[in-house]
Design an enzyme around this catalytic site. Structure first.
Site, mmCIF file in Angstrom:
data_model
loop_
_atom_site.group_PDB
_atom_site.id
_atom_site.type_symbol
_atom_site.label_atom_id
_atom_site.label_comp_id
_atom_site.label_asym_id
_atom_site.label_seq_id
_atom_site.Cartn_x
_atom_site.Cartn_y
_atom_site.Cartn_z
ATOM 1 N N THR A 1 7.031 -0.753 10.005
ATOM 2 C CA THR A 1 6.010 -1.611 9.382
ATOM 3 C C THR A 1 5.747 -2.887 10.168
ATOM 4 O O THR A 1 6.653 -3.430 10.822
ATOM 5 C CB THR A 1 6.470 -1.974 7.951
ATOM 6 O OG1 THR A 1 5.621 -3.012 7.452
ATOM 7 C CG2 THR A 1 7.887 -2.500 7.929
ATOM 8 N N TYR B 1 12.342 -6.319 2.862
ATOM 9 C CA TYR B 1 11.737 -5.024 3.199
ATOM 10 C C TYR B 1 11.584 -4.902 4.717
ATOM 11 O O TYR B 1 12.049 -3.936 5.339
ATOM 12 C CB TYR B 1 10.381 -4.898 2.498
ATOM 13 C CG TYR B 1 9.538 -3.781 3.028
ATOM 14 C CD1 TYR B 1 9.921 -2.458 2.840
ATOM 15 C CD2 TYR B 1 8.364 -4.036 3.736
ATOM 16 C CE1 TYR B 1 9.154 -1.423 3.348
ATOM 17 C CE2 TYR B 1 7.599 -3.008 4.235
ATOM 18 C CZ TYR B 1 7.998 -1.704 4.036
ATOM 19 O OH TYR B 1 7.238 -0.687 4.551
HETATM 20 N N1 UFG Z 1 -2.843 -8.985 -2.989
HETATM 21 C C1 UFG Z 1 -3.454 -9.761 -3.958
HETATM 22 N N2 UFG Z 1 -3.380 -9.347 -5.248
HETATM 23 C C2 UFG Z 1 -2.737 -8.217 -5.630
HETATM 24 C C3 UFG Z 1 -2.127 -7.426 -4.638
HETATM 25 C C4 UFG Z 1 -2.200 -7.846 -3.321
HETATM 26 O O1 UFG Z 1 -4.026 -10.802 -3.675
HETATM 27 O O2 UFG Z 1 -2.692 -7.916 -6.831
HETATM 28 C C5 UFG Z 1 -2.915 -9.424 -1.606
HETATM 29 C C6 UFG Z 1 -1.542 -9.682 -1.015
HETATM 30 O O3 UFG Z 1 -1.117 -10.978 -1.293
HETATM 31 C C7 UFG Z 1 -1.806 -9.427 0.468
HETATM 32 C C8 UFG Z 1 -2.904 -8.361 0.461
HETATM 33 O O4 UFG Z 1 -3.476 -8.399 -0.836
HETATM 34 O O5 UFG Z 1 -2.322 -10.572 1.048
HETATM 35 C C9 UFG Z 1 -2.385 -6.981 0.708
HETATM 36 O O6 UFG Z 1 -1.286 -6.762 -0.193
HETATM 37 P P1 UFG Z 1 -0.618 -5.336 -0.383
HETATM 38 O O7 UFG Z 1 0.441 -5.474 -1.429
HETATM 39 O O8 UFG Z 1 -1.666 -4.303 -0.579
HETATM 40 O O9 UFG Z 1 0.028 -5.059 1.020
HETATM 41 P P2 UFG Z 1 1.096 -5.930 1.828
HETATM 42 O O10 UFG Z 1 0.351 -6.552 2.957
HETATM 43 O O11 UFG Z 1 1.915 -6.807 1.011
HETATM 44 O O12 UFG Z 1 2.122 -4.835 2.304
HETATM 45 C C10 UFG Z 1 1.782 -3.487 2.483
HETATM 46 C C11 UFG Z 1 2.899 -2.617 1.992
HETATM 47 C C12 UFG Z 1 4.098 -2.814 2.818
HETATM 48 C C13 UFG Z 1 3.792 -2.721 4.250
HETATM 49 C C14 UFG Z 1 2.665 -3.596 4.608
HETATM 50 C C15 UFG Z 1 2.304 -3.418 6.008
HETATM 51 O O13 UFG Z 1 3.216 -2.938 0.662
HETATM 52 O O14 UFG Z 1 4.976 -1.799 2.512
HETATM 53 O O15 UFG Z 1 1.561 -3.292 3.793
HETATM 54 O O16 UFG Z 1 2.379 -2.070 6.300
HETATM 55 F F1 UFG Z 1 4.839 -3.108 4.991
#
Ligand code: UFG
Length: 327
Positions: free
Chosen positions: A117, A141
């Site tokens: 990741t 993670y």
């Molecule tokens: N976000 C919101 N509101 C929500 C959910 C997410 O504003 O309800 C924002 C988060 O703060 C982030 C973006 O949307 O800025 C993307 O969030 P995600 O949870 O969809 O994805 P992440 O970037 O946190 O992480 C995901 C996976 C991880 C992985 C990563 C990169 O959860 O497992 O992508 O591969 F490591």
């Protein structure tokens, strides 16, 4: 029979991998404990229920199928949860993977494709990352995934294990035929939550943080279509079969989208408004994670052609509307 052991094959990304592996002439053997996966997503090959913490069960499955390679997707992957319960991540992700690697080596299965990741990079001052960027994870993670990368490197040196490590950016979209798609319980990922908010299946979306150092104040991510991501895995498997040795590849597109931009595009694609409100930052979130993908393009011949934001939202929306989502 060219069996490939697919851990986490009942999950979102793993189930798409199984479909692609079958289409490419492999037999995907799913090993999954169903803690976050779904048995009805196992459609393309045999299913062996089991836990990575159970070495005996792993040995049994390696002996029964003699896979030519492992594709290792099984992992806990919620950044926020990893901050509140890091032990769970170290145990499941790191210890579970160590068991799997040891079982693979003991069985003489020395080709290993690993789902890592961009969270292993951490916060890096608004740069576009590449595979040589320093890895400084800011959540458990990402740290657990980096540790697994180190294990693969050590077992490569000591036991000749060949690994292709893919560092994913944000995976989105679904199979065009909507045979498989994204379904997490609980759901924490942005695009499915946006689609849920659109059709009232959940409350309004909360934007986690509007005071980041980005043009619109919300976090920026590099989204990759799950089918493009899996194309890279099949190319990575061929790379290993061709004896090209261990290599790390980032899988991103080089384009970043902010949370607000994802909301805007979702409205444009679905024709429906996204109810949302603004909340505080989520612990463990980086400001910006965007990848260069020169290496995957040049060395694997990878072309992420489905990875436009509109296509990813459209495919996710089609899957969403099949009702699989309403289990
Ligand atoms: N976000 C919101 N509101 C929500 C959910 C997410 O504003 O309800 C924002 C988060 O703060 C982030 C973006 O949307 O800025 C993307 O969030 P995600 O949870 O969809 O994805 P992440 O970037 O946190 O992480 C995901 C996976 C991880 C992985 C990563 C990169 O959860 O497992 O992508 O591969 F490591």
């Amino acid at each position: 029979m060219r069996n490939v052991l697919v851990t986490g094959g009942a999950g979102y990304i793993g189930s798409h991998a199984c479909k692609a592996l079958k289409a490419a002439g492999y037999v995907p053997v799913v090993f999954d404990n169903l803690c976050t996966g779904w048995e009805d997503a196992v459609k393309f090959g045999p299913f062996e229920r089991g836990d990575l913490m159970d070495r005996g069960r792993l040995d049994e499955v390696f002996a029964a199928y003699q896979p030519i390679a492992v594709m290792h997707f099984a992992a806990l992957s919620q950044v926020g949860e990893s901050m509140s319960n890091p032990g769970k991540y170290w145990l499941n992700n790191a210890s579970g993977s160590l068991n799997l690697i040891e079982a693979a080596v003991a069985a003489g299965c020395l080709n290993f494709v690993f789902s890592s990741t961009c969270a292993t990079y951490g916060e890096q001052d608004n740069v576009v990352l590449d595979e040589t960027s320093v890895q400084m994870p800011i959540n458990a993670y990402g740290a657990s995934k980096r540790a697994i990368e180190d294990m693969l490197s050590d077992f490569g040196a000591s036991h000749g294990l060949n690994s292709v490590i893919f560092r994913y950016f944000n995976v989105a979209g679904a199979d065009e035929a909507a045979e498989v798609g994204e379904f997490h319980q609980p759901e924490t990922h942005l695009i499915p939550l946006v689609l849920d908010a659109i059709d009232g299946k959940r409350d309004a979306l909360t934007i986690f943080g509007t005071d980041y150092d980005t043009p619109d104040g919300t976090c920026i991510r590099d989204y990759v279509h799950v089918c493009d991501l899996i194309d890279a895995h099949v190319l990575g498997l061929k790379w290993l079969e061709d004896g090209k040795g261990s290599r790390v590849f980032n899988l991103g597109t080089g384009s970043g989208f902010s949370v607000r931009e994802v909301i805007t595009r979702s409205t444009a694609v679905t024709g429906r408004a996204v109810p949302f409100n603004e909340g505080p930052r989520r612990p463990g979130d980086c400001t910006k994670l965007v990848s260069g993908s020169v290496r995957a393009r040049d060395e694997l011949g990878w072309r992420p052609e489905r990875s436009t934001m509109d296509r990813m939202i459209a495919d996710a929306w089609r899957w969403h509307q099949t009702g699989h989502y309403d289990k």
